[in-house]
Write a protein that holds these residues in place. Structure first.
Motif, short mmCIF file in Angstrom:
data_model
loop_
_atom_site.label_atom_id
_atom_site.label_comp_id
_atom_site.label_asym_id
_atom_site.label_seq_id
_atom_site.Cartn_x
_atom_site.Cartn_y
_atom_site.Cartn_z
N ILE A 139 0.83 -1.20 0.00
CA ILE A 139 0.00 0.00 0.00
C ILE A 139 0.87 1.25 0.00
CG2 ILE A 139 -1.68 1.33 1.33
CD1 ILE A 139 -2.80 -1.34 2.33
N SER A 140 0.50 2.22 -0.82
CA SER A 140 1.18 3.51 -0.86
C SER A 140 0.18 4.59 -1.27
CB SER A 140 2.34 3.49 -1.86
OG SER A 140 1.87 3.35 -3.19
N ASN A 141 0.51 5.83 -0.98
CA ASN A 141 -0.38 6.93 -1.34
C ASN A 141 -0.57 7.03 -2.85
OD1 ASN A 141 -0.63 7.52 1.35
ND2 ASN A 141 0.68 9.34 1.31
N ASP A 144 -2.92 4.32 -3.94
CA ASP A 144 -4.27 4.63 -3.46
C ASP A 144 -4.96 5.63 -4.38
OD1 ASP A 144 -4.06 2.94 -1.31
OD2 ASP A 144 -3.45 4.50 0.11
N TRP A 202 -13.27 -6.70 2.44
CA TRP A 202 -13.07 -5.83 3.59
C TRP A 202 -13.68 -6.42 4.85
CZ3 TRP A 202 -17.46 -4.60 6.10
CH2 TRP A 202 -18.65 -4.54 5.38
N GLY A 224 -10.38 0.28 1.28
CA GLY A 224 -9.20 1.07 0.94
C GLY A 224 -9.49 2.53 0.65
N VAL A 226 -10.93 4.53 2.51
CA VAL A 226 -10.74 5.34 3.71
C VAL A 226 -9.36 6.00 3.69
CG1 VAL A 226 -9.76 3.49 5.16
CG2 VAL A 226 -11.07 5.35 6.22
N ARG A 227 -8.41 5.34 3.05
CA ARG A 227 -7.08 5.94 2.91
C ARG A 227 -7.12 7.13 1.96
NH1 ARG A 227 -5.93 0.37 2.31
NH2 ARG A 227 -5.43 0.69 0.09
N ASP A 229 -9.75 9.09 1.60
CA ASP A 229 -10.32 10.17 2.41
C ASP A 229 -9.24 10.83 3.26
OD1 ASP A 229 -12.92 10.29 1.59
OD2 ASP A 229 -13.68 8.88 3.08
N SER A 230 -8.37 10.02 3.82
CA SER A 230 -7.29 10.56 4.65
C SER A 230 -6.33 11.41 3.82
CB SER A 230 -6.53 9.41 5.32
OG SER A 230 -5.46 9.91 6.10
N ILE A 231 -6.00 10.96 2.62
CA ILE A 231 -5.09 11.71 1.77
C ILE A 231 -5.70 13.03 1.33
CG2 ILE A 231 -3.87 11.69 -0.45
CD1 ILE A 231 -3.65 8.65 -0.14
N THR A 238 -16.13 7.52 3.55
CA THR A 238 -16.41 6.95 4.86
C THR A 238 -17.90 7.06 5.19
OG1 THR A 238 -14.20 7.52 5.62
CG2 THR A 238 -15.85 7.05 7.31
#
Length: 445
Positions: A139-141, A144, A202, A224, A226-227, A229-231, A238
Motif C-alpha cells: 500500500i502507498s499513497n 491509493d 473488507w 481502501g 478510507v485511505r 479520504d485521509s489523503i 467513509t
C-alpha cells in the motif's frame, strides 16, 4: 471602429457555432422529442439508482442469510492454476464464435480484428489472475490515488462519457440502447445482491476470517477508500459506504460490469484497434483497483463480466442490429459527422457503410437476411476512386430473396424496422423502400 468590427465578427461566429450545435443535437427533431430520447435512454440507470437507495427499507425478517464462506473458497479455486486453465478451456467456444462473427466480409487489412477479439477472450483468465496478484502490492499513497481514479471517480463518470461517445461515433439510437443495456445488467446485479448476499474482502479485514455470522445491522465499510479520504482530507467515502443500503453486495461486481459494458460498445463502434486497446487498459485498471482496495474478489469481477456480456448480447441481437442496418441503408449520420462535416441524413454513403450493411444483411442465398443493391433514387453515380464504390445519394435498397419474398407476401417479417427509439422518427424503412417496384434493381452480391 476596427475593434467594433472584430467584436461583431466574433459575436456572429459564436452565434453561428451555437446554431450549428443546435442543428447537430436536434438532427431534424424538436427539442421536446430530443429531451424525451435522452430521458428514455437514461431511465433504466435512474431506476436502478432509485431501487438501490430503497433497498435499506426491505424488512430484515424476509431477507436471506448472508454468506461468508462461499466467495473466499471459490476465489481461491478460480485463481489456482487448475482454475485458470479450466476457465480458459470454458471460454474456447465463445472465442471461436466471436472470431467468426468478427470476420464478416472485412477486407484483409481488417481481418486481424477477429483474431485479436478471440485472443482477448482467451487471455481474460490470465488477466484476471494478474490483476489479483497486482492487487497485493504494498500500500502507498500513489497507488491509493491511482486506484481511486478508476474505482472512485471514473466509474461514476464513465457511463456519461461513454453515452456521449456512442452518440458521436455510433449509429443513431445506439446511445439510448446503451442506457438500457447498462440499466438491465445493473438491475439484474442488484437483484442478485438482494437474494444472494455475500461478504466482500473488507469484511474479513475488519472481522477476521473466522468471523461470526453477520446480520443486516452491520454497517458498510469504505475499505481502501478510507485511505483516500485521509489523503484528500475528506470524509466522503467513509460516510457514503458507512450508510450504504446494500452492504453485502459482493457478487456480481457492478464496477466490473459497467467497465465491460462501456468497453463493448466502444469496441463495436470504433475502427481499427483503438476500441480494443481502450477496453484492455480501462478494464485492467478497474479490475485491479477493485481488488487493491479490497472491495471485490476476482470471482465477483468474473460474475460482473458475465452479467454485462449477457445484457449486451441480448440488446445487440434485439436492437443494435436493426439500428445498424437502418443507419447504413438510409445513409444516416452520427453526431461527429454532423458536427465536423455538416453531413445530412440520407447523404452519408461510404464504402465502409456498404461493407457493414452487406455484413449485417446476412446470407441472402440461404434466406437469412436481405440482399443489397444500390438504390436508383436520386443520383446513384458511383464516386470515382472508391472500391467498393460509394454512392453520392440514394443509398441502398433491399432486394428480398425467395424466402424473404414469402414473408413480404404475408406481411412484415420479424426483421422489419419499426423506427422506434431512433433519432429520426418516421423515416421510411428498408422494407418500405422495397415496396416501391421501381426501386428494385439487381443485387450487387
Amino acid at each position: 471602429m476596427i475593434r467594433r468590427l472584430r467584436l461583431g465578427a466574433a459575436a456572429s461566429a459564436f452565434v453561428a457555432v451555437l446554431i450549428h450545435c443546435r442543428w447537430v443535437l436536434l438532427n431534424g427533431t424538436s427539442v421536446p422529442y430530443r429531451l424525451w430520447t435522452v430521458l428514455f435512454g437514461a431511465f433504466p440507470p435512474f431506476l436502478w439508482t432509485f431501487l438501490f437507495k430503497q433497498a435499506k427499507h426491505i424488512p430484515t425478517e424476509i431477507r436471506p442469510p448472508i454468506h461468508i464462506n462461499l466467495l473466499p473458497a471459490a476465489n481461491r479455486f478460480l485463481l489456482s492454476p487448475i482454475g485458470v486453465i479450466l476457465l480458459t478451456f470454458a471460454l474456447l467456444p465463445l472465442a471461436r464464435l466471436v472470431y467468426y462473427w468478427s470476420e464478416g466480409d472485412k477486407v484483409k487489412a481488417e481481418r486481424g480484428r477477429g483474431r485479436w477479439y478471440a485472443a482477448s477472450i482467451l487471455l481474460f483468465p490470465f488477466a484476471l489472475w494478474a490483476t489479483s496478484e497486482l492487487g497485493k502490492l504494498e500500500i502507498s499513497n500513489a497507488l491509493d490515488l491511482f486506484a481511486f481514479g478508476s474505482y472512485g471517480a471514473l466509474h461514476f463518470a464513465s457511463p456519461i462519457i461513454a453515452g456521449w461517445w456512442i452518440w458521436g461515433f455510433g449509429t443513431q439510437g445506439a446511445a439510448c440502447t446503451f442506457g438500457w443495456t447498462l440499466g438491465a445488467q445493473n438491475l439484474a446485479g442488484l437483484a442478485t445482491h438482494l437474494v444472494f448476499p455475500n461478504a466482500s474482502p473488507w469484511f474479513y479485514d475488519v472481522y477476521g476470517i473466522d468471523a461470526a455470522q453477520p446480520d443486516y445491522t452491520y454497517p458498510g465499510n469504505p475499505a481502501g477508500l478510507v485511505r483516500v479520504d485521509s489523503i484528500l482530507g475528506t470524509h466522503i467515502y467513509t460516510k457514503a459506504f458507512g450508510k450504504g443500503p446494500v452492504v453485502f453486495g459482493a457478487i456480481p461486481s457492478l464496477h466490473a460490469a459497467t467497465a465491460i459494458c462501456c468497453s463493448l460498445f466502444v469496441i463495436r463502434y470504433s475502427k481499427n484497434y483503438r476500441g480494443l486497446i481502450f477496453a484492455w487498459l480501462y478494464c485492467f485498471w478497474m479490475f485491479w483497483a477493485t481488488q487493491y482496495l479490497h472491495h471485490h474478489f476476482a470471482i465477483d469481477l468474473l460474475a460482473g463480466t458475465f452479467y454485462s456480456l449477457v445484457s449486451f448480447t441480448l440488446f445487440e441481437r434485439v436492437r443494435l442490429r436493426k439500428l445498424d442496418r437502418r443507419h447504413y441503408s438510409e445513409g444516416l449520420t452520427n453526431g461527429w459527422e454532423r458536427l465536423w462535416y455538416a453531413r445530412r441524413d440520407g447523404e452519408n454513403y461510404t464504402p465502409y457503410g456498404e461493407r457493414m450493411l452487406a455484413r449485417l444483411a446476412g446470407d441472402s442465398a440461404s434466406g437469412n437476411g436481405i440482399a443489397l443493391s444500390p438504390s436508383i433514387s436520386g443520383d446513384s453515380t458511383p464516386v470515382r476512386g472508391t472500391s467498393p464504390p460509394a454512392y453520392r445519394a440514394g443509398g441502398y435498397a433491399a432486394v428480398p430473396s425467395s424466402a424473404a419474398a414469402d414473408k413480404e407476401a404475408k406481411g412484415r417479417g420479424s426483421d422489419s424496422f419499426d423506427g422506434t427509439l431512433d433519432d429520426r422518427p418516421g423515416r421510411a424503412s428498408v422494407e418500405e423502400a422495397v415496396e416501391d417496384p421501381p426501386r428494385r434493381v439487381a443485387s450487387i452480391a
